[in-house]
Design an enzyme around this catalytic site. Structure first.
Site, short mmCIF file in Angstrom:
data_model
loop_
_atom_site.label_atom_id
_atom_site.label_comp_id
_atom_site.label_asym_id
_atom_site.label_seq_id
_atom_site.Cartn_x
_atom_site.Cartn_y
_atom_site.Cartn_z
N HIS A 119 30.40 -29.90 -48.63
CA HIS A 119 29.78 -30.00 -49.97
C HIS A 119 30.95 -30.02 -50.94
O HIS A 119 30.88 -29.70 -52.11
CB HIS A 119 28.87 -28.95 -50.52
N SER A 190 20.92 -20.43 -45.33
CA SER A 190 19.46 -20.36 -45.52
C SER A 190 18.78 -21.24 -44.72
O SER A 190 17.68 -21.22 -44.30
CB SER A 190 19.03 -20.51 -47.00
#
Ligand code: APR
Length: 246
Positions: A119, A190
């Site tokens: 990212h 997550s």
């Protein structure tokens, strides 16, 4: 802390380990995660405003200042035991790759050499127009519109925002490493954000032994070979000790 015999043996026999990390690995350093817990980032900051191209175009100063503040926060904090143990593992195993969704640079600061930043990174800026990347020069929050040295357009943080593609070379390399590893240890993710969340499944499909370390359960629970529930900064040193010091 007790670990299953199989888990210990799989790590001892591994030639190639991938550590796949998310915000949970930096939580004990004091960096808030994005979705869980009362201090999570997106509960306090609207991702549409701060983590999309339209949001940046609408108010570049607001976005730039927010990332400047995050840069200051990251500078004031430091890697925790989980980052340091991951870095130490590269001395023990032939090939260790860290694939991270985090932009804080803490794996590198802890000494990890082979880090794929899916990212992006807050150490870099990029031109809003031509996409060229530049090392962030620490310009102050009052330099509201840092511009590209090549074309004069606005600079933005070189991070992946919602709706944007991941850097293709980084993702390709991450897929290769996940397709060719013996063990993948997924820490503090997550598993809600794709395509990054595909990677542990790629590893399993390629025959890797999958270990998940998380405070909570995730979609990965039903497919992981071993789920270690707890804090990364506590489990990782205990796992190291179980593998190398017992
Ligand atoms: N130890 C282990 N796991 C932890 C800890 C900890 N100390 N603290 C939190 N966790 C776990 C949470 O249970 C959660 O599953 O870490 C995970 C953090 O989830 P998110 O906040 O969603 O972070 P992440 O999975 O990295 O998000 C992925 O979403 O917003 C985008 O670009 C952003 O890279 C980010 C991506």
């Amino acid at each position: 802390m007790k670990f299953e015999r199989t888990l210990i043996e799989k790590i001892r026999q591994a030639q190639r380990i991938v550590f796949f990390t998310g915000a949970g690995v930096s939580q004990e350093s004091g960096i808030p995660t994005f979705r869980d817990g009362p201090n999570s980032v997106w509960q306090h900051f609207d991702p549409e405003v701060y983590a999309t191209v339209p949001g940046f175009d609408k108010n570049p100063t607001k976005v730039w200042e927010w990332y400047w503040e995050r840069r200051q926060t990251f500078k004031a904090l430091k890697p925790n035991a989980a980052h340091h143990v991951i870095a130490a593992w590269q001395e023990k195993i032939q090939k260790v790759t860290v694939i991270t969704q985090n932009i804080d640079g803490f794996h590198q600061r802890a000494g990890s050499q082979s880090v794929i930043e899916l990212h992006g990174s807050l150490a870099m800026d990029k031109c809003r127009a031509n996409g060229h990347s530049f090392k962030h020069d620490g310009n102050s929050v009052f330099d509201e519109h840092p511009s590209c040295a090549e074309c004069g357009s606005l600079l933005r943080p070189d991070v992946v925002w919602f709706g944007e593609a991941l850097p293709d070379v980084a993702y390709y390399q991450a897929e290769m490493d996940c397709s060719n590893c013996d063990v993948l240890i997924c820490i503090g993710c997550s598993m809600d954000i794709y395509p990054a969340a595909n990677l542990p499944y790629t590893a399993i499909a390629s025959g890797a032994y999958l270990i998940q370390i998380n405070l909570n359960s995730t979609n990965l629970n039903e497919v992981a070979n071993c789920n270690l529930r707890g804090k990364a900064g506590e489990i990782m040193p205990a796992l190291w000790q179980a593998v190398y010091e017992n």
